[in-house]
Design a protein around this motif. Sequence first.
Motif, PDB file in Angstrom:
ATOM      1  N   MET A 112       0.914  -1.166  -0.271  1.00  0.00           N
ATOM      2  CA  MET A 112      -0.352  -0.429  -0.013  1.00  0.00           C
ATOM      3  C   MET A 112       0.806   1.009  -0.458  1.00  0.00           C
ATOM      4  N   THR A 113       0.132   2.206  -0.212  1.00  0.00           N
ATOM      5  CA  THR A 113       0.766   3.521  -0.174  1.00  0.00           C
ATOM      6  C   THR A 113       0.415   4.526   0.716  1.00  0.00           C
ATOM      7  N   VAL A 114       1.099   5.596   0.605  1.00  0.00           N
ATOM      8  CA  VAL A 114       0.175   6.616   1.638  1.00  0.00           C
ATOM      9  C   VAL A 114      -1.110   7.317   1.268  1.00  0.00           C
ATOM     10  N   HIS A 115      -1.680   7.117   0.357  1.00  0.00           N
ATOM     11  CA  HIS A 115      -2.326   7.708  -0.678  1.00  0.00           C
ATOM     12  C   HIS A 115      -3.471   5.899  -1.266  1.00  0.00           C
ATOM     13  N   ILE A 116      -3.328   5.626  -1.049  1.00  0.00           N
ATOM     14  CA  ILE A 116      -3.833   4.232  -1.725  1.00  0.00           C
ATOM     15  C   ILE A 116      -4.152   3.266  -0.338  1.00  0.00           C
ATOM     16  N   GLY A 117      -4.320   2.927  -0.320  1.00  0.00           N
ATOM     17  CA  GLY A 117      -4.414   1.461   0.993  1.00  0.00           C
ATOM     18  C   GLY A 117      -4.396   0.082   0.093  1.00  0.00           C
ATOM     19  N   ALA A 118      -4.961   0.469  -1.372  1.00  0.00           N
ATOM     20  CA  ALA A 118      -4.761  -1.325  -1.052  1.00  0.00           C
ATOM     21  C   ALA A 118      -3.427  -2.258  -0.935  1.00  0.00           C
ATOM     22  N   GLU A 119      -3.784  -3.724  -1.645  1.00  0.00           N
ATOM     23  CA  GLU A 119      -2.704  -4.005  -1.132  1.00  0.00           C
ATOM     24  C   GLU A 119      -2.186  -4.408  -3.001  1.00  0.00           C
ATOM     25  N   VAL A 120      -0.515  -4.459  -2.932  1.00  0.00           N
ATOM     26  CA  VAL A 120      -0.681  -4.525  -4.934  1.00  0.00           C
ATOM     27  C   VAL A 120      -1.413  -6.029  -5.900  1.00  0.00           C
ATOM     28  N   GLY A 121      -1.827  -6.019  -6.086  1.00  0.00           N
ATOM     29  CA  GLY A 121      -2.450  -6.847  -6.716  1.00  0.00           C
ATOM     30  C   GLY A 121      -4.198  -6.665  -6.963  1.00  0.00           C
ATOM     31  N   GLN A 122      -4.023  -5.738  -5.450  1.00  0.00           N
ATOM     32  CA  GLN A 122      -5.926  -5.596  -5.992  1.00  0.00           C
ATOM     33  C   GLN A 122      -5.904  -3.999  -6.937  1.00  0.00           C
ATOM     34  N   ILE A 123      -5.250  -4.102  -7.139  1.00  0.00           N
ATOM     35  CA  ILE A 123      -5.628  -2.600  -7.974  1.00  0.00           C
ATOM     36  C   ILE A 123      -5.392  -3.328  -9.573  1.00  0.00           C
ATOM     37  N   ALA A 124      -5.903  -3.084 -10.527  1.00  0.00           N
ATOM     38  CA  ALA A 124      -5.724  -3.517 -12.013  1.00  0.00           C
ATOM     39  C   ALA A 124      -5.332  -2.926 -12.628  1.00  0.00           C
ATOM     40  N   GLU A 125      -4.830  -3.488 -13.736  1.00  0.00           N
ATOM     41  CA  GLU A 125      -3.865  -2.382 -14.570  1.00  0.00           C
ATOM     42  C   GLU A 125      -4.719  -1.737 -15.811  1.00  0.00           C
ATOM     43  N   THR A 126      -5.734  -1.316 -15.963  1.00  0.00           N
ATOM     44  CA  THR A 126      -6.902  -0.600 -15.901  1.00  0.00           C
ATOM     45  C   THR A 126      -7.679   0.366 -15.240  1.00  0.00           C
ATOM     46  N   VAL A 127      -6.816   1.339 -15.390  1.00  0.00           N
ATOM     47  CA  VAL A 127      -7.535   2.405 -14.111  1.00  0.00           C
ATOM     48  C   VAL A 127      -8.288   3.399 -14.415  1.00  0.00           C
ATOM     49  N   LEU A 128     -10.310   3.562 -14.167  1.00  0.00           N
ATOM     50  CA  LEU A 128     -11.142   4.200 -14.721  1.00  0.00           C
ATOM     51  C   LEU A 128     -10.620   5.283 -13.300  1.00  0.00           C
ATOM     52  N   MET A 129     -10.108   6.902 -13.902  1.00  0.00           N
ATOM     53  CA  MET A 129      -9.820   7.548 -13.323  1.00  0.00           C
ATOM     54  C   MET A 129     -11.075   8.996 -12.682  1.00  0.00           C
ATOM     55  N   PRO A 130     -12.335   8.805 -11.933  1.00  0.00           N
ATOM     56  CA  PRO A 130     -13.241   9.992 -12.065  1.00  0.00           C
ATOM     57  C   PRO A 130     -12.779  10.987 -10.734  1.00  0.00           C
ATOM     58  N   GLY A 131     -12.773  12.264 -10.587  1.00  0.00           N
ATOM     59  CA  GLY A 131     -12.704  13.464  -9.682  1.00  0.00           C
ATOM     60  C   GLY A 131     -13.862  12.853  -8.923  1.00  0.00           C
ATOM     61  N   ASP A 132     -14.329  12.702  -8.459  1.00  0.00           N
ATOM     62  CA  ASP A 132     -15.399  12.709  -7.770  1.00  0.00           C
ATOM     63  C   ASP A 132     -15.556  10.927  -6.993  1.00  0.00           C
ATOM     64  N   PRO A 133     -15.011  10.472  -5.572  1.00  0.00           N
ATOM     65  CA  PRO A 133     -15.145   9.579  -5.682  1.00  0.00           C
ATOM     66  C   PRO A 133     -16.355   8.380  -4.958  1.00  0.00           C
ATOM     67  N   TYR A 134     -17.644   9.599  -5.212  1.00  0.00           N
ATOM     68  CA  TYR A 134     -18.876   9.082  -4.664  1.00  0.00           C
ATOM     69  C   TYR A 134     -18.702   8.387  -7.034  1.00  0.00           C
ATOM     70  N   ARG A 135     -18.528   9.300  -7.257  1.00  0.00           N
ATOM     71  CA  ARG A 135     -18.588   8.935  -8.772  1.00  0.00           C
ATOM     72  C   ARG A 135     -18.128   7.628  -8.730  1.00  0.00           C
ATOM     73  N   ALA A 136     -16.854   7.396  -8.735  1.00  0.00           N
ATOM     74  CA  ALA A 136     -16.787   6.040  -8.294  1.00  0.00           C
ATOM     75  C   ALA A 136     -17.055   4.959  -9.043  1.00  0.00           C
ATOM     76  N   ARG A 137     -18.168   5.084  -7.337  1.00  0.00           N
ATOM     77  CA  ARG A 137     -19.001   4.436  -5.900  1.00  0.00           C
ATOM     78  C   ARG A 137     -20.046   3.917  -7.152  1.00  0.00           C
ATOM     79  N   TRP A 138     -20.294   5.214  -7.761  1.00  0.00           N
ATOM     80  CA  TRP A 138     -21.132   5.094  -8.675  1.00  0.00           C
ATOM     81  C   TRP A 138     -21.105   4.016 -10.228  1.00  0.00           C
ATOM     82  N   ALA A 139     -20.001   3.997 -10.844  1.00  0.00           N
ATOM     83  CA  ALA A 139     -19.836   3.701 -12.235  1.00  0.00           C
ATOM     84  C   ALA A 139     -19.141   2.380 -11.447  1.00  0.00           C
TER      85      ALA A 139
END
Length: 236
Positions: free
Chosen positions: A1-28
């Motif tokens: 994990m990093t300072v700002h992302i609490g995921a373990e390595v392997g939990q993040i996919a190679e393809t990442v969509l990045m909305p500004g709004d975290p609630y839009r991330a949840r909706w999507a």
Amino acid sequence: MTVHIGAEVGQIAETVLMPGDPYRARWAAETFLEGAELVNEVRGMLGYTGTWRGHRVTIQGSGMGMPSLSIYANELITTYGAQTLVRIGSCGGMQPHVGIRDVIIAMTASTITSPSSGIMRELNYAPCADWGLLKAAVAAAEAKGTTTHVGGIYSSDVFYAERPDLDEQMVRHGILGVEMEAAELYTLAARHGRRALAVLTVSDHLQTGEALPSDERERSFGDMVEIALHAAFDEA
């Protein structure tokens, strides 16, 4: 994990969509992904990983502005190995022919300053999208029949700008819309040899004063997310 992302390595996919709004991330994630799991909630900046048509995808909020996006994009690339990063978000239309709800696919992203300006120093670097992603996004938009514009955008480092003279020159030079993140994303992708694109929904217009009502935003933003997903996996 990093300072700002609490995921373990392997939990993040190679393809990442990045909305500004975290609630839009949840909706999507809830709307488009299968088996979406919350992998980050540090500082409330939500991130989810699931699958779309069998492809692993992470949707991670980036916050507002280039400094915030720079933090998340840097960590996604250097720690988690993200290869394809697509910004999905709203923007303000600047040209008369660009309408509310239209989608802008950003070929280039002009800016006055960004977190990378200190590295470039006197160079006026021209951040641009990955050609393969851009081509696939245009094909996906055409297949959906979405009203789409392809060209240059402006990534502002302030939300409440007071430069009507600058706006006038950008309109004169064909800038389609304004947002606050893409230029830094494109620069970071170039620096690290990754693919990046911004697919944006026009939610308001600087010339007409029109704005998309809040209750219509999610329905209108759906096209943008689908175009981004198709582009990432080249599936028109």
